[in-house]
Design a protein around this motif. Structure first.
Motif, mmCIF file in Angstrom:
data_model
loop_
_atom_site.group_PDB
_atom_site.id
_atom_site.type_symbol
_atom_site.label_atom_id
_atom_site.label_comp_id
_atom_site.label_asym_id
_atom_site.label_seq_id
_atom_site.Cartn_x
_atom_site.Cartn_y
_atom_site.Cartn_z
ATOM 1 N N VAL A 67 -11.654 83.161 19.765
ATOM 2 C CA VAL A 67 -10.669 82.557 20.680
ATOM 3 C C VAL A 67 -11.102 81.137 21.030
ATOM 4 C CG1 VAL A 67 -9.523 82.835 22.927
ATOM 5 C CG2 VAL A 67 -10.291 84.859 21.676
ATOM 6 N N ARG A 68 -10.106 80.221 21.085
ATOM 7 C CA ARG A 68 -10.429 78.837 21.473
ATOM 8 C C ARG A 68 -9.630 78.429 22.700
ATOM 9 N NH1 ARG A 68 -10.094 75.959 15.690
ATOM 10 N NH2 ARG A 68 -8.139 77.086 15.806
ATOM 11 N N ASP A 71 -5.607 78.630 23.424
ATOM 12 C CA ASP A 71 -4.980 79.639 22.552
ATOM 13 C C ASP A 71 -3.974 80.513 23.302
ATOM 14 O OD1 ASP A 71 -6.156 78.945 20.199
ATOM 15 O OD2 ASP A 71 -7.589 80.616 20.123
ATOM 16 N N VAL A 73 -3.007 84.377 23.371
ATOM 17 C CA VAL A 73 -3.662 85.635 22.977
ATOM 18 C C VAL A 73 -2.827 86.839 23.402
ATOM 19 C CG1 VAL A 73 -5.738 87.066 23.335
ATOM 20 C CG2 VAL A 73 -5.969 84.591 23.213
ATOM 21 N N VAL A 91 -9.397 81.070 27.075
ATOM 22 C CA VAL A 91 -8.277 80.177 26.722
ATOM 23 C C VAL A 91 -8.115 79.044 27.736
ATOM 24 C CG1 VAL A 91 -7.040 81.988 25.478
ATOM 25 C CG2 VAL A 91 -6.446 81.530 27.870
ATOM 26 N N GLY A 95 -4.133 77.710 28.005
ATOM 27 C CA GLY A 95 -3.840 78.856 27.141
ATOM 28 C C GLY A 95 -2.928 79.851 27.825
ATOM 29 N N ASN A 137 -2.155 82.821 18.537
ATOM 30 C CA ASN A 137 -3.365 82.346 17.834
ATOM 31 C C ASN A 137 -4.303 83.511 17.539
ATOM 32 O OD1 ASN A 137 -2.724 79.998 20.057
ATOM 33 N ND2 ASN A 137 -3.197 79.205 18.014
ATOM 34 N N VAL A 138 -4.341 84.466 18.495
ATOM 35 C CA VAL A 138 -5.300 85.571 18.360
ATOM 36 C C VAL A 138 -4.695 86.857 18.933
ATOM 37 C CG1 VAL A 138 -7.630 86.390 18.944
ATOM 38 C CG2 VAL A 138 -7.241 83.946 18.697
ATOM 39 N N GLY A 177 -4.725 82.391 12.124
ATOM 40 C CA GLY A 177 -5.093 83.070 13.375
ATOM 41 C C GLY A 177 -6.102 84.195 13.181
#
Ligand SMILES: C[S@@+](CC[C@H](N)C(=O)[O-])C[C@H]1O[C@@H](n2cnc3c(N)ncnc32)[C@H](O)[C@@H]1O
Length: 277
Positions: A67-68, A71, A73, A91, A95, A137-138, A177
């Protein structure tokens, strides 16, 4: 704390004496596991996390940087909210975290937590509503179905659930992702992993320290989503087809093809047969 330690150790020692060397090891292992689990639980409490499982996601993150910051999620099976808390931290303010669970979750600041069954089209609609046309993203999934205690059945239901989660959520995941999911080791794991491989350029198994030692749980950590390489058919169907081959097939065809055979039934001639000639 010391009293607790000596109580367990003493009890274990007494049981081990009657069980012999193997029993001795089993009791000692059990004690170590319980001790470790309690230690993660205490750490979770001290750090303000709702569940020790929070450390599993933290350890997955330390190892794989899944995870960035910034992101989007999706947290599948989010109750009581430990992973959602960690995801929100990772995040940051830019995020977004959406969680879903059968059980209602107490709010986690910075996350939207939905109650519902992820395999139910109505819940899926609500998740899509939260996405507002954006892609994820995740996806992090710690989902585990209700345990009946019949190990083979529980494990196989758990794997099918993972396949269903993937069928629903992979189309929502951005190119490149990441995805992590809990799996229970046993029959079908290799087939499921084979079905997942074409969807990512990296698929690895990982056992966080925070997982119980004796537990058969393992996390599959998938990075770099490659939707252009993946088959368009349902992952669950591919998984079940492979599993059927391994298990030797579970169903009898509706109308089996006639099989040519040289085998003949020789009937003893009756008096009538002889008279007919
Ligand atoms: C091990 S817990 C998750 C713990 C969570 N990651 C945390 O850190 O707080 C597994 C969760 O999966 C949920 N679950 C099982 N089947 C589900 C389904 N079909 N849809 C949504 N959630 C489900 C269960 O209700 C349970 O809360």
């Amino acid at each position: 704390m010391i009293a607790c330690f000596s109580f367990h150790a003493g009890k274990g020692f007494m049981r081990a004496r009657s069980a012999g060397v193997n029993g001795d090891l089993a009791v000692a292992d059990h004690w170590v596991e319980n001790h470790k689990r309690d230690s993660w639980r205490r750490q979770a409490k001290a750090s303000g996390y709702r569940a020790r499982s929070a450390f599993k996601l933290k350890q997955i993150q330390e190892r794989f940087q899944l995870v960035r910051e910034g992101d989007f999620v999706l947290d599948v099976g989010c109750h009581p909210g430990g992973w959602a808390q960690v995801a929100v931290e990772l995040v940051g303010e830019k995020g977004k975290v959406v969680g879903v669970d059968l059980e209602p979750c107490a709010p986690v600041e910075g996350a939207v937590l939905l109650t519902g069954d992820i395999t139910d089209p109505m819940t899926q609609e609500r998740i899509l509503g939260e996405l507002e046309g954006e892609l994820l993203n995740v996806i992090v999934s710690d989902i585990s179905p209700h345990i009946t205690g019949k190990w083979d059945m529980d494990q196989s239901v758990a794997l099918t659930l993972v396949a269903d989660v993937m069928d629903f959520s992979l189309p929502l995941l951005k190119k490149g992702g990441g995805f992590t999911t809990k799996l229970f080791q046993g029959v079908g794991v290799e087939e499921l992993i084979r079905a997942v491989r074409p969807h990512f350029s990296s698929v690895r198994r990982f056992s966080p320290d925070a997982s119980r030692n004796s537990s058969s749980e393992v996390y599959l950590v998938c990075k770099h989503h490659t939707p252009w390489k993946a088959p368009k058919t349902s992952l669950r169907q591919r998984f079940e087809a492979e599993l059927d081959v391994v298990l030797g097939g579970s169903e009898i065809a509706d109308e089996p093809e006639p099989v040519a055979s040289s085998f003949k039934v020789l009937k003893k001639k009756t008096k009538e047969d002889i008279e007919e000639r």
